[in-house]
Design an enzyme around this catalytic site. Structure first.
Site, mmCIF file in Angstrom:
data_model
loop_
_atom_site.group_PDB
_atom_site.id
_atom_site.type_symbol
_atom_site.label_atom_id
_atom_site.label_comp_id
_atom_site.label_asym_id
_atom_site.label_seq_id
_atom_site.Cartn_x
_atom_site.Cartn_y
_atom_site.Cartn_z
ATOM 1 N N THR A 73 5.826 7.474 3.661
ATOM 2 C CA THR A 73 5.077 7.532 2.408
ATOM 3 C C THR A 73 4.599 8.951 2.287
ATOM 4 O OG1 THR A 73 4.196 5.312 2.768
ATOM 5 C CG2 THR A 73 2.952 6.705 1.292
ATOM 6 N N ASP B 240 1.509 -1.199 1.845
ATOM 7 C CA ASP B 240 0.104 -0.826 1.683
ATOM 8 C C ASP B 240 -0.126 0.198 0.582
ATOM 9 O OD1 ASP B 240 1.586 0.946 3.495
ATOM 10 O OD2 ASP B 240 -0.268 2.100 3.548
ATOM 11 N N VAL C 295 5.935 -5.716 -0.927
ATOM 12 C CA VAL C 295 5.028 -4.624 -1.314
ATOM 13 C C VAL C 295 4.291 -4.192 -0.050
ATOM 14 C CG1 VAL C 295 2.954 -4.057 -2.639
ATOM 15 C CG2 VAL C 295 4.785 -5.414 -3.696
ATOM 16 N N THR D 96 -0.099 6.157 6.078
ATOM 17 C CA THR D 96 1.360 6.135 6.096
ATOM 18 C C THR D 96 1.781 5.322 7.314
ATOM 19 O OG1 THR D 96 3.377 7.479 6.087
ATOM 20 C CG2 THR D 96 1.521 8.324 7.371
HETATM 21 N N1 GLY Z 1 3.486 2.655 4.157
HETATM 22 C C1 GLY Z 1 4.536 2.359 3.317
HETATM 23 C C2 GLY Z 1 4.995 0.966 3.381
HETATM 24 O O1 GLY Z 1 4.821 0.292 4.375
HETATM 25 O O2 GLY Z 1 5.564 0.528 2.406
#
Ligand code: GLY
Length: 321
Positions: A182, A213, A211, A233
């Site tokens: 991310t 975080d 979906v 992330t």
């Molecule tokens: N941190 C990004 C996800 O897990 O979608």
């Protein structure tokens, strides 16, 4: 039972020999304004775009939007926007959110065919009565706001997906250290306004509709106007289960430095489930309203890009393992 003392020992053993500077969990880095901090070493171009806004006296929210848009457009970034790896059905679905200095927020999840979900998230914040839109409804809103419909699957992404289909049995792979990413960005402008953004295509080959975080306010991103902000992330499921970014901000409110606050949130993930010691990566960065910043990750290998009046630099964070 989780032994906090043992963890601290492990943590310190993990960070001190490497001699971390501003990101050592035991040290508070006193910040300067303006400043922008982003996840991962790949964020240098994004920071440059954000710095262009900040160094001209611009608004932190504009800075984070312009910054992360660079990676949303980058076909070589396989975890964000255009070129992001698709789900197991070959669909690129994007998650993003923004938060401003007043604690207003906008968020979009499972958005298809729109290259800049961060800008859709901002529009949801400013031009809709809602905080979050998902899936076809989010796309309908984006189109109504003039965002163009685009194919986000690059030839490279398509080839990678086809290769996975051949190898795999349509079972989403375990989301682990290799399969997440991310860009998260926090900025404090000259006027002391703090904002944040994060955006991702999520885990490669995920189930359609998954979906992470990143669009969940309080998990992937949280800003408290009086305290500061944090972004996450890594493995989104674990960040959601511990409401990670909100936890970081609350720990700063309790008096911890940004790095210490991030460390506490990382430890919480292992405390909740010690199996997360194996193969899981989550990292947080945090920025307070004085411009002090910090970060911490479960595993070594995470770093952040910082740009302030002293220039741009990449710094590793403290880590547990
Ligand atoms: N941190 C990004 C996800 O897990 O979608």
């Amino acid at each position: 039972m989780f032994d906090r003392k043992q963890f601290l020992k492990t943590s310190l053993a993990g960070i001190l020999p490497l001699g971390f500077g501003g990101f050592a969990s035991t040290k508070t880095y006193s910040g300067k304004k303006p400043v922008v901090v982003s996840t991962w070493r790949t964020a240098t171009n994004a920071n440059q775009a954000a710095w262009k806004v900040l160094s001209n006296g611009g608004y932190a929210l504009d800075a984070v939007e312009e910054g992360v848009k660079v990676e949303e457009s980058n076909p070589d970034n396989s975890t964000v926007g255009y070129g992001g790896r698709p789900d197991r059905d070959g669909k690129v679905t994007l998650d993003a959110c923004v938060m401003d200095e007043a604690g207003n927020c906008g968020s979009v999840a499972c958005l298809e065919n729109i290259k800049h979900p961060v800008s859709v998230a901002r529009k949801i914040m400013t031009d809709s009565p809602h905080a979050m839109l998902v899936g076809p409804g989010a796309k309908q809103f984006a189109l109504s706001q003039g965002f163009p419909e685009e194919d986000l699957l690059t030839p490279e992404s398509k080839a990678a997906w086809e290769a996975w289909l051949e190898r795999g049995d349509y079972t989403p792979p375990a989301i682990n250290i290799e399969n997440h990413d991310t860009i998260g960005m926090l900025a404090l402008d000259e006027q002391g306004r703090i904002s944040g953004a994060c955006t991702t295509s999520g885990a490669a080959w995920k189930m359609h509709g998954r979906v992470g975080d990143s669009p969940i306010i309080g998990s992937g991103l949280f800003i408290d106007p009086k305290i500061g902000g944090a972004v996450a992330t890594g493995l989104g499921e674990e960040v959601i289960k511990t409401a990670g970014s909100h936890l970081v901000v609350e720990m700063m409110r309790a008096g911890h430095s940004p790095s210490e606050a991030c460390q506490i949130a990382v430890e919480r993930i292992i405390e909740r489930d010690p199996k997360n010691k194996e193969g899981v990566q989550v990292a947080y960065i945090a920025l307070n309203t004085d411009g002090a910043y910090g970060g911490f990750s479960i595993r070594q290998g995470f770093d952040a890009v910082i740009t302030d009046p002293d220039g741009m630099r990449t710094e590793p964070t403290g880590h547990l393992f």
